[in-house]
Design an enzyme around this catalytic site. Structure first.
Site, PDB file in Angstrom:
ATOM      1  N   GLU A 248       0.892  -1.158   0.000  1.00  0.00           N
ATOM      2  CA  GLU A 248       0.000   0.000   0.000  1.00  0.00           C
ATOM      3  C   GLU A 248       0.937   1.216   0.000  1.00  0.00           C
ATOM      4  O   GLU A 248       1.522   1.551   1.019  1.00  0.00           O
ATOM      5  CB  GLU A 248      -0.896  -0.061   1.240  1.00  0.00           C
ATOM      6  CG  GLU A 248      -2.169   0.739   1.083  1.00  0.00           C
ATOM      7  CD  GLU A 248      -1.966   2.160   1.538  1.00  0.00           C
ATOM      8  OE1 GLU A 248      -1.550   2.993   0.691  1.00  0.00           O
ATOM      9  OE2 GLU A 248      -2.215   2.452   2.710  1.00  0.00           O
ATOM     10  N   CYS A 282      -2.167   8.992   2.582  1.00  0.00           N
ATOM     11  CA  CYS A 282      -1.877   8.546   1.205  1.00  0.00           C
ATOM     12  C   CYS A 282      -3.040   8.837   0.259  1.00  0.00           C
ATOM     13  O   CYS A 282      -2.848   8.934  -0.946  1.00  0.00           O
ATOM     14  CB  CYS A 282      -1.492   7.076   1.187  1.00  0.00           C
ATOM     15  SG  CYS A 282      -2.611   6.054   2.124  1.00  0.00           S
TER      16      CYS A 282
END
Ligand code: NAD
Length: 478
Positions: A248, A282
């Site tokens: 990720e 993010c």
């Protein structure tokens, strides 16, 4: 801060200190708040041995029992919400109300995956009489996981939840800057009766730990959240051992604002979301592409709301944005701003570190940023927004897709045909229309392109932690 926890490693169900340690700082004051033990090679070897033994026990534990331990640990973390949130604000700097919400979100990740533990259904494949083909999902083994500093509790929750719900054991190396969130997770599982060795928590030198763990045969999955550069490095290490990875990685989320939307509401929601967690997310919206017909109105409203963000110590009431999490971040942002302005961008607010102690950086908006400015390609990972104008939806989608990242992408429109185009054509693992929410326990989260692969959450989440075994069973010997 006196109620910051005493920090330990957690190996084979026991708390331990180490020969060396590292300081943990409060980013709002730069004061030391604790000493973090730094795992040596023998600590890592103990963790590997414990995790192997823990896997044998845990993979044979019925899913309902596994789920019950996770529910119990999550209930303990909910009870300890204030204590955990206080530790998070101390080590990370985010406003206390946001830290409280993070604790609840972390618990929700655990609770979702606990439910999923009991639903990792297989499949029966139609076959000839006397023969059965059955697909089983089995836990993959020991997981080496690496979680970052932006969400000290909810980031490690994702990985610990996935591993433990699936029946795996895990060695978690959580972020050295923000260890208390992960420490509280380990405490809750210890108190909930998780068998020794199933969860092990270490800190130290990230490169030394990942290098040592990933080369072990007993490590069957590498799970990482962080920058694309480090993700690429860990994927390369894992590939040498044919170990699968769950990555990720970074994002650089575009927001396409169409001319038909409620401009003021879209601008205000964009500016608030951009500054959440000081932009260190993010999925943080960063590149705002606004239709030229509403551009001026949008930029004005966005700049006003961003400039009005209340910045300060996360323990002070009313503060909306704390400092950046560590000393690396303010200079990294200042460089991006300087470069963009040198290329001809207009700075409508912010742009620099503030003078007081702590790693504070002003909420920053850059407008009309040329495509060749670094910030158009590099993830700022801070309170910095780019607002540029577009003349059509096609142009917006083309610009949105022009970076190597593809984690989250957003659009604002009430037109069904525009929404359809956004959903179909935006290159991202998570597309959201008229909302800047991209990651929930019940929805699969992850990226495409350089933002990584694999998914966390949703019904997809546990599949990363499991392997498929097909069983062919004939009644007669053939
Ligand atoms: P970095 O690239 O040095 O580190 C990113 C993360 O990876 C940190 O948690 C770090 O401890 C870990 N790490 C670094 N080297 C490692 C190694 N060899 N083995 C294992 N783990 C390792 O950058 P940074 O200064 O800590 O953060 C800046 C950048 O990281 C940001 O620009 C952002 O792109 C990215 N980041 C992303 C997330 C996310 O949620 N995806 C979270 C934190 C940081």
């Amino acid at each position: 801060m006196s109620d910051y926890p005493d920090l330990h490693l957690y190996i084979n169900g026991e708390w331990r200190k180490a020969k060396d340690d590292l300081p943990v700082l409060n980013p709002a004051t730069e004061a030391e708040v604790g000493r973090l033990p730094r795992a040596g090679k023998s600590d890592l070897d103990d963790a590997l041995e414990a995790a192997e033994a823990g896997f044998k026990v845990w993979s044979g534990t019925p899913p309902v029992e596994r789920a019950n331990v996770i529910y119990k640990a999550a209930a303990l973390m909910r009870e300890r919400q204030e204590e955990i949130a206080t530790a998070i604000t101390t080590e990370h700097g985010k406003p206390l109300p946001q830290a409280r919400l993070e604790v609840i979100r972390g618990c929700e990740f655990f609770e979702w995956d606990a439910g999923e533990a009991t639903r990792t259904y297989g499949r029966v494949i139609p076959s000839a009489p006397g023969v059965r083909y059955v697909v089983h999902h089995q836990p993959i083994g020991t997981v080496a996981a690496f979680s970052p500093w932006n969400f000290p509790m909810s980031q490690p929750s994702r990985k610990v939840a996935g591993a433990i719900a699936s029946g795996c054991s895990i060695i978690l190396k959580a972020a050295e800057e923000t260890p208390a969130g992960a420490l509280h997770i380990a405490r809750a599982f210890h108190d909930a009766g998780l068998p020794p060795g199933v969860l092990n928590l270490v800190f130290g030198s990230p490169a030394e730990i990942s290098d040592h763990l990933i080369r072990q045969d007993s490590v069957r999955l590498v799970a990482f959240t962080g920058s694309t550069a480090v993700g690429r490095h860990l994927t390369t290490l894992a590939a040498q051992h044919m170990t699968p990875v769950l990555m990720e990685l970074g994002g650089h989320a575009p927001v396409i604002v169409c001319e038909d939307t409620d401009v003021e509401a879209a601008a205000v929601s964009g500016a608030i979301r951009k500054m959440r967690n000081a932009g260190q997310v993010c999925t943080s919206p960063t590149r705002f592409f606004v239709h030229e017909r509403v551009f001026d109105e949008y930029l004005d409203a966005f700049t006003k709301r961003a400039a009005g963000t209340v910045v300060g110590n996360g323990f002070d009431p009313g503060v909306e944005m704390g400092p950046l999490a560590n000393e690396r971040r303010p200079p990294a942002l200042a460089e991006l701003v300087e470069d963009a302005v040198a290329q001809g961008a207009e700075l409508t607010t912010g742009g620099k570190r503030t003078n007081e102690a702590g790693y504070f950086f002003e909420p920053t908006v850059l407008a009309n940023v040329p495509d060749n400015a670094r910030v158009m390609q590099e993830e700022p990972f801070g309170p910095l927004a780019v607002v540029n104008s577009i003349s059509s939806l096609d142009e917006g989608i083309e610009k949105a897709n022009s970076v190597p990242y593809g984690l989250a992408a957003y659009g604002y429109t009430n037109r069904a045909d525009y929404a359809d185009q956004l959903i179909e054509r935006l290159e991202a693992g998570n597309v959201s229309i008229n909302t800047l929410e991209a990651s929930l326990p019940e929805t699969p989260f992850g990226g495409v392109k350089h933002s990584g692969f694999g998914r966390e959450g949703g019904t997809e989440g546990l599949h990363n932690y499991m392997v498929v075994k097909n069983v062919s069973h004939s009644i007669a010997i053939v």
